[in-house]
Design an enzyme around this catalytic site. Structure first.
Site, PDB file in Angstrom:
ATOM      1  N   TRP A   1      58.898  21.392 -56.931  1.00  0.00           N
ATOM      2  CA  TRP A   1      59.673  22.174 -55.952  1.00  0.00           C
ATOM      3  C   TRP A   1      58.739  22.547 -54.804  1.00  0.00           C
ATOM      4  O   TRP A   1      57.651  23.071 -55.033  1.00  0.00           O
ATOM      5  CB  TRP A   1      60.243  23.452 -56.583  1.00  0.00           C
ATOM      6  CG  TRP A   1      60.801  24.357 -55.533  1.00  0.00           C
ATOM      7  CD1 TRP A   1      61.922  24.132 -54.783  1.00  0.00           C
ATOM      8  CD2 TRP A   1      60.244  25.606 -55.066  1.00  0.00           C
ATOM      9  NE1 TRP A   1      62.086  25.162 -53.885  1.00  0.00           N
ATOM     10  CE2 TRP A   1      61.090  26.070 -54.033  1.00  0.00           C
ATOM     11  CE3 TRP A   1      59.130  26.353 -55.432  1.00  0.00           C
ATOM     12  CZ2 TRP A   1      60.836  27.269 -53.352  1.00  0.00           C
ATOM     13  CZ3 TRP A   1      58.875  27.540 -54.756  1.00  0.00           C
ATOM     14  CH2 TRP A   1      59.733  27.990 -53.734  1.00  0.00           C
TER      15      TRP A   1
ATOM     16  N   GLU B   1      63.348  19.295 -57.434  1.00  0.00           N
ATOM     17  CA  GLU B   1      64.224  20.472 -57.379  1.00  0.00           C
ATOM     18  C   GLU B   1      64.590  20.821 -55.944  1.00  0.00           C
ATOM     19  O   GLU B   1      63.742  21.163 -55.127  1.00  0.00           O
ATOM     20  CB  GLU B   1      63.516  21.667 -58.037  1.00  0.00           C
ATOM     21  CG  GLU B   1      64.384  22.920 -58.091  1.00  0.00           C
ATOM     22  CD  GLU B   1      63.686  24.091 -58.771  1.00  0.00           C
ATOM     23  OE1 GLU B   1      62.441  24.080 -58.871  1.00  0.00           O
ATOM     24  OE2 GLU B   1      64.390  25.025 -59.183  1.00  0.00           O
TER      25      GLU B   1
ATOM     26  N   LYS C   1      66.780  23.014 -52.956  1.00  0.00           N
ATOM     27  CA  LYS C   1      67.067  24.430 -52.736  1.00  0.00           C
ATOM     28  C   LYS C   1      67.840  24.607 -51.444  1.00  0.00           C
ATOM     29  O   LYS C   1      67.678  23.842 -50.490  1.00  0.00           O
ATOM     30  CB  LYS C   1      65.743  25.199 -52.683  1.00  0.00           C
ATOM     31  CG  LYS C   1      65.931  26.697 -52.675  1.00  0.00           C
ATOM     32  CD  LYS C   1      64.664  27.403 -53.106  1.00  0.00           C
ATOM     33  CE  LYS C   1      64.829  28.888 -52.966  1.00  0.00           C
ATOM     34  NZ  LYS C   1      63.758  29.631 -53.588  1.00  0.00           N
TER      35      LYS C   1
ATOM     36  N   ASP D   1      68.880  24.070 -60.161  1.00  0.00           N
ATOM     37  CA  ASP D   1      68.607  25.473 -60.464  1.00  0.00           C
ATOM     38  C   ASP D   1      69.860  26.264 -60.110  1.00  0.00           C
ATOM     39  O   ASP D   1      70.420  26.104 -59.013  1.00  0.00           O
ATOM     40  CB  ASP D   1      67.398  25.922 -59.622  1.00  0.00           C
ATOM     41  CG  ASP D   1      67.004  27.370 -59.874  1.00  0.00           C
ATOM     42  OD1 ASP D   1      67.886  28.249 -59.824  1.00  0.00           O
ATOM     43  OD2 ASP D   1      65.806  27.645 -60.105  1.00  0.00           O
TER      44      ASP D   1
ATOM     45  N   HIS E   1      70.148  27.853 -56.582  1.00  0.00           N
ATOM     46  CA  HIS E   1      69.735  27.108 -55.389  1.00  0.00           C
ATOM     47  C   HIS E   1      70.861  26.522 -54.556  1.00  0.00           C
ATOM     48  O   HIS E   1      70.661  25.582 -53.791  1.00  0.00           O
ATOM     49  CB  HIS E   1      68.769  25.992 -55.787  1.00  0.00           C
ATOM     50  CG  HIS E   1      67.419  26.524 -56.147  1.00  0.00           C
ATOM     51  ND1 HIS E   1      66.294  25.750 -56.163  1.00  0.00           N
ATOM     52  CD2 HIS E   1      67.015  27.771 -56.475  1.00  0.00           C
ATOM     53  CE1 HIS E   1      65.254  26.491 -56.522  1.00  0.00           C
ATOM     54  NE2 HIS E   1      65.667  27.718 -56.716  1.00  0.00           N
TER      55      HIS E   1
ATOM     56  N   HIS F   1      67.429  24.243 -64.357  1.00  0.00           N
ATOM     57  CA  HIS F   1      66.728  25.508 -64.314  1.00  0.00           C
ATOM     58  C   HIS F   1      67.780  26.590 -64.510  1.00  0.00           C
ATOM     59  O   HIS F   1      68.546  26.894 -63.599  1.00  0.00           O
ATOM     60  CB  HIS F   1      66.009  25.703 -62.967  1.00  0.00           C
ATOM     61  CG  HIS F   1      64.605  25.206 -62.985  1.00  0.00           C
ATOM     62  ND1 HIS F   1      63.684  25.494 -62.010  1.00  0.00           N
ATOM     63  CD2 HIS F   1      63.935  24.461 -63.914  1.00  0.00           C
ATOM     64  CE1 HIS F   1      62.528  24.932 -62.320  1.00  0.00           C
ATOM     65  NE2 HIS F   1      62.649  24.298 -63.455  1.00  0.00           N
TER      66      HIS F   1
ATOM     67  N   ASP G   1      69.002  33.811 -54.348  1.00  0.00           N
ATOM     68  CA  ASP G   1      68.227  33.184 -55.420  1.00  0.00           C
ATOM     69  C   ASP G   1      67.244  34.198 -55.996  1.00  0.00           C
ATOM     70  O   ASP G   1      66.039  34.079 -55.836  1.00  0.00           O
ATOM     71  CB  ASP G   1      67.486  31.969 -54.838  1.00  0.00           C
ATOM     72  CG  ASP G   1      66.634  31.251 -55.865  1.00  0.00           C
ATOM     73  OD1 ASP G   1      67.045  31.199 -57.030  1.00  0.00           O
ATOM     74  OD2 ASP G   1      65.556  30.751 -55.487  1.00  0.00           O
TER      75      ASP G   1
ATOM     76  N   ASP H   1      66.612  35.158 -59.092  1.00  0.00           N
ATOM     77  CA  ASP H   1      65.969  34.896 -60.385  1.00  0.00           C
ATOM     78  C   ASP H   1      66.072  36.061 -61.356  1.00  0.00           C
ATOM     79  O   ASP H   1      65.088  36.462 -61.978  1.00  0.00           O
ATOM     80  CB  ASP H   1      64.513  34.474 -60.174  1.00  0.00           C
ATOM     81  CG  ASP H   1      64.400  33.147 -59.450  1.00  0.00           C
ATOM     82  OD1 ASP H   1      64.621  32.112 -60.106  1.00  0.00           O
ATOM     83  OD2 ASP H   1      64.118  33.140 -58.239  1.00  0.00           O
TER      84      ASP H   1
ATOM     85  N   ASP I   1      64.291  29.677 -65.759  1.00  0.00           N
ATOM     86  CA  ASP I   1      63.572  30.029 -64.533  1.00  0.00           C
ATOM     87  C   ASP I   1      64.047  31.365 -63.996  1.00  0.00           C
ATOM     88  O   ASP I   1      65.036  31.432 -63.268  1.00  0.00           O
ATOM     89  CB  ASP I   1      63.759  28.920 -63.476  1.00  0.00           C
ATOM     90  CG  ASP I   1      62.942  29.191 -62.216  1.00  0.00           C
ATOM     91  OD1 ASP I   1      62.075  30.078 -62.257  1.00  0.00           O
ATOM     92  OD2 ASP I   1      63.178  28.514 -61.193  1.00  0.00           O
TER      93      ASP I   1
END
Ligand code: RNT
Ligand code: ZN
Length: 413
Positions: A179, A220, A222, A254, A257, A281, A289, A291, A321
């Site tokens: 990423w 990955e 985004k 992800d 993302h 992810h 984003d 997380d 993640d």
């Protein structure tokens, strides 16, 4: 075996679900546990700030400050999460007494991780680390400065060598995720140039073919990051096209993302139509984003349902993640990991064949009714039995142990 489990198993059998088979599949599906929840993504290069458009917010005491502390915390987490596990490392988690430039990383800097993983009998996954470096402030693989771009290409090559070493020495395929945080706060005039440079970088990085038994590379995408709100060269369209042209590579999706209303659960089946394998992810975006710790929420359940309904457990690598620094990190880690596993269990406890049959017969009313009945089926009893059989604490026992570990260890840091 508890009475509750016996009754629950019978109830599931009544709708055509083989609980024993579901538990076996669950036990063998590896969950890749990310190392970076333990130390707010800082790693062991001596850096104290996380840059590159991602942020770990909060300052709860007990952050792991070195490899020994991180391993000790992770061992706790691993002991609380049932089923097959891998540990997902980032390139900045090297074990070295001297600083090592990112383009000079070698397997020897990760030897103690391999020893650790082998002692635990688990596999390792890996990641290039392009962020948190003064050399990537203006980008990594899209950097207009050819010298800097070459540096990051060399970094990725080092990481691929180390990943191959991980796969060879653990006997388990190392999935390496790439990423880059490159992007712009405003839309640049030249939106093609950075993407063409990214293609060139990727072509150079992946020119060398690796043994796919040892390592697989994933890209990955985004939507945006902090400071790169308007333009991200490594978008989903970009990597997806690249991956389709290079079938030995995998796409990473992800959960955080994409646009806020866009769900990765709805994309898995498309990827599976065109790609051999993919990497997930599992994360939780809250408005952005962010997380957040993974919950047993609708989207996490839907992600796992899509994997199971497509009969693709062996084609989808599942990695976690998230990084929450505002609460006890070991607890955050465990809650998210157990939830990912619970969501997978819930998916495995669906009578997929029966639902597909109803659908094929056009009986969508029964399909709907059965799905809704499933929501109140006694999954908890199966989960507890699964934990028991896997030798991890049942119910909230892990939490008592984690609080004890906090009192005795992490709070003193
Ligand atoms: C960032 C990406 C990436 C990182 C880790 C630390 O938005 O999701 O996967 O979270 O590499
Ligand atoms: Zn991610």
């Amino acid at each position: 075996m508890s009475k509750m489990f016996e009754l629950a198993k019978e109830q599931y059998a009544g709708i055509g679900v083989d609980v024993e088979k579901a538990m076996e599949l669950l036990a063998n599906a590896p969950l890749s546990i990310h190392c970076w929840q333990g130390d707010d993504v800082l790693g062991f290069e001596g850096g104290e700030t996380l840059t590159g458009g991602i942020q770990a917010t909060g300052n709860y005491p007990g952050r792991a400050r070195n490899i020994a502390e991180l391993r000790s915390d992770m061992e706790k987490v691993l002991s609380y999460v049932p089923g097959a596990k891998k540990v997902n490392l980032h390139a900045n988690y090297l074990d070295s007494s001297k600083p090592v430039a990112r383009d000079e990383l070698e397997p020897k800097h990760f030897e103690t991780w391999v020893e650790w993983a082998n002692a635990l009998g688990i596999g390792l996954d890996f990641n290039t680390t392009f962020f948190s470096s003064p050399l990537s402030e203006k980008g990594s693989l899209t950097n207009p400065d050819e010298g800097l771009r070459a540096f990051w290409i060399r970094h990725a090559k080092c990481v691929r060598d180390i990943a191959e070493y991980f796969g060879r020495s653990t006997g388990k395929t190392c999935v390496t995720n790439h990423w880059i945080h490159d992007g712009e706060k405003e839309v640049p005039i030249d939106t093609v140039g950075p993407r063409m440079r990214l293609i060139d970088s990727l072509n150079q990085i992946f020119a060398e073919k690796k043994n796919l038994e040892y390592t697989r590379d994933a890209l990955e995408s985004k939507l945006f990051g902090i400071g790169s709100e308007s333009y991200v060269p490594g978008s989903n369209e970009f990597y997806w096209a690249y991956v389709v042209q290079h079938p030995e590579l995998l796409i990473t999706m992800d959960a955080g993302h994409f646009h806020p209303t866009e769900l990765i659960s709805s994309k898995i089946s498309t990827v599976l139509c065109f790609a051999e394998k993919m990497l997930l992810h599992v994360s939780r975006p809250v408005r952005w984003d962010s997380d957040h710790v993974v919950l047993l929420d609708d989207e996490t359940r839907q992600i796992m349902r899509e994997v199971v309904r497509a009969d693709a457990l062996d084609r989808v690598y599942i990695a976690l993640d998230y990084f929450d620094a505002s609460i006890n990190r070991v607890i955050a880690w465990t809650v998210g990991a157990r939830n990912a596993r619970k969501a997978l269990l819930a998916a495995l406890l669906e009578p997929v064949d029966k639902l597909k049959k109803l659908e094929a017969e056009g009986d969508n009313s029964s399909r709907l009714a059965l799905q809704q009945e499933l929501l109140t089926m006694p999954m908890g009893a199966i989960w507890d039995e699964f934990c028991e059989r896997q030798g991890v604490p049942v119910g909230t026992k892990w939490l008592e142990d984690a609080k004890k570990y906090e009192r005795e260890v992490t709070i003193k840091r």
